[in-house]
Enzyme design. Structure first.
Site, mmCIF file in Angstrom:
data_model
loop_
_atom_site.group_PDB
_atom_site.id
_atom_site.type_symbol
_atom_site.label_atom_id
_atom_site.label_comp_id
_atom_site.label_asym_id
_atom_site.label_seq_id
_atom_site.Cartn_x
_atom_site.Cartn_y
_atom_site.Cartn_z
ATOM 1 N N HIS A 1 -2.820 -8.314 -2.406
ATOM 2 C CA HIS A 1 -2.002 -8.475 -3.612
ATOM 3 C C HIS A 1 -0.714 -9.244 -3.315
ATOM 4 O O HIS A 1 -0.181 -9.928 -4.188
ATOM 5 C CB HIS A 1 -1.627 -7.101 -4.194
ATOM 6 C CG HIS A 1 -2.694 -6.490 -5.060
ATOM 7 N ND1 HIS A 1 -3.188 -7.103 -6.190
ATOM 8 C CD2 HIS A 1 -3.334 -5.296 -4.977
ATOM 9 C CE1 HIS A 1 -4.096 -6.312 -6.764
ATOM 10 N NE2 HIS A 1 -4.217 -5.216 -6.042
ATOM 11 N N HIS B 1 -6.710 -4.331 0.917
ATOM 12 C CA HIS B 1 -6.694 -4.588 -0.531
ATOM 13 C C HIS B 1 -5.257 -4.793 -1.016
ATOM 14 O O HIS B 1 -4.976 -5.749 -1.749
ATOM 15 C CB HIS B 1 -7.357 -3.397 -1.253
ATOM 16 C CG HIS B 1 -7.335 -3.483 -2.747
ATOM 17 N ND1 HIS B 1 -8.481 -3.501 -3.516
ATOM 18 C CD2 HIS B 1 -6.305 -3.519 -3.629
ATOM 19 C CE1 HIS B 1 -8.148 -3.565 -4.798
ATOM 20 N NE2 HIS B 1 -6.828 -3.570 -4.897
ATOM 21 N N GLU B 2 -4.351 -3.899 -0.602
ATOM 22 C CA GLU B 2 -2.954 -3.993 -1.057
ATOM 23 C C GLU B 2 -2.265 -5.216 -0.463
ATOM 24 O O GLU B 2 -1.499 -5.899 -1.146
ATOM 25 C CB GLU B 2 -2.182 -2.722 -0.700
ATOM 26 C CG GLU B 2 -2.718 -1.450 -1.354
ATOM 27 C CD GLU B 2 -2.993 -1.592 -2.838
ATOM 28 O OE1 GLU B 2 -2.208 -2.271 -3.540
ATOM 29 O OE2 GLU B 2 -4.011 -1.047 -3.306
ATOM 30 N N CYS C 1 -9.321 -1.504 -8.882
ATOM 31 C CA CYS C 1 -7.924 -1.963 -8.862
ATOM 32 C C CYS C 1 -7.260 -1.592 -10.176
ATOM 33 O O CYS C 1 -7.845 -1.805 -11.237
ATOM 34 C CB CYS C 1 -7.900 -3.478 -8.658
ATOM 35 S SG CYS C 1 -6.239 -4.148 -8.552
ATOM 36 N N LEU C 2 -6.032 -1.051 -10.095
ATOM 37 C CA LEU C 2 -5.317 -0.659 -11.315
ATOM 38 C C LEU C 2 -5.022 -1.870 -12.206
ATOM 39 O O LEU C 2 -4.803 -1.707 -13.403
ATOM 40 C CB LEU C 2 -4.010 0.062 -10.955
ATOM 41 C CG LEU C 2 -4.180 1.425 -10.265
ATOM 42 C CD1 LEU C 2 -2.824 1.998 -9.868
ATOM 43 C CD2 LEU C 2 -4.930 2.412 -11.165
ATOM 44 N N GLY D 1 -3.592 2.977 -4.106
ATOM 45 C CA GLY D 1 -2.681 1.953 -3.636
ATOM 46 C C GLY D 1 -2.064 1.230 -4.817
ATOM 47 O O GLY D 1 -2.659 1.174 -5.909
ATOM 48 N N GLN E 1 1.963 -5.800 -8.643
ATOM 49 C CA GLN E 1 1.267 -5.129 -9.753
ATOM 50 C C GLN E 1 2.238 -4.481 -10.738
ATOM 51 O O GLN E 1 1.842 -4.089 -11.822
ATOM 52 C CB GLN E 1 0.307 -4.054 -9.217
ATOM 53 C CG GLN E 1 -0.852 -4.627 -8.418
ATOM 54 C CD GLN E 1 -1.779 -3.513 -7.987
ATOM 55 O OE1 GLN E 1 -1.565 -2.895 -6.946
ATOM 56 N NE2 GLN E 1 -2.794 -3.228 -8.800
HETATM 57 NI NI NI Z 1 -5.495 -3.631 -6.524
#
Ligand code: NI
Length: 186
Positions: free
Chosen positions: A152, A148-149, A106-107, A56, A61
């Protein structure tokens, strides 16, 4: 809609500490649907997510404070793959009271894994980049990724959702001590 990751750009993923990750993102304006700007951003986010080995990636991000994210779910023994998808202006609501703990990374927080409780089942309403309405029900891993997304978009990261910070682990140690241990269980 044809999303070709090969024509897309690789975007820079910002990390925890960059203020945009903590902002509440703005809804995508109505007149952006089907625009080259929005379609390109969706394509670029999908390419970036795949190349960075994520499941994701939310627009904040990549330093775009807008309410959209890309995600996909790899094939498992029980479930078919959900191919890369972009959801714009998503709204989610839980179905039922069930929570489930699961591992997340998470990236924007590279190298760490932690256990996070999430609603087991959710209902999602959103739009495609071309404006088409989407309505879906998700459970399990897909529901986890979407929650999760979606977080953000409100400036929330998975660390904020952890109820037991003791589970936080670096990836190599997580694979060696925790994943290996879990797969030993019957
Ligand atoms: Ni993330």
């Amino acid at each position: 809609m044809n999303i070709s990751p090969h024509s897309a750009k690789l975007l820079e993923v910002i990390r925890l500490g960059h203020p945009t990750l903590r902002d509440v993102a703005e809804p995508v304006p109505e007149d952006w649907f089907s625009s080259a700007r929005l379609m390109d951003l969706g394509r670029d986010m999908i390419r970036t997510m795949i190349e960075e080995n994520g499941v994701g990636l939310a627009a904040p991000q990549v330093a775009e404070s807008l309410r959209l994210f890309a995600y996909w779910v790899p094939e498992t023994e029980d479930e078919a793959e959900i191919p890369p998808t972009v959801l714009v202006n998503p709204e989610i609501r839980p179905i039922g009271e069930d929570f489930e703990e699961g591992w997340e990374g998470c990236l924007s927080i590279p190298g760490l894994r932690g256990l996070v409780p999430r609603h087991r089942r959710i209902k999602v309403k959103a739009r495609r980049v071309d404006g088409e309405p989407v309505s879906l029900t998700a459970d399990g891993f897909q529901a986890r990724v979407i929650q999760h997304e979606h977080d953000h978009l409100d400036g929330v990261v998975f660390l904020d959702r952890m109820t037991n910070i003791h589970s936080l682990a670096f990836e190599p140690e997580w694979e060696r001590y925790i994943l290996a241990d879990e797969s030993d269980d019957p």
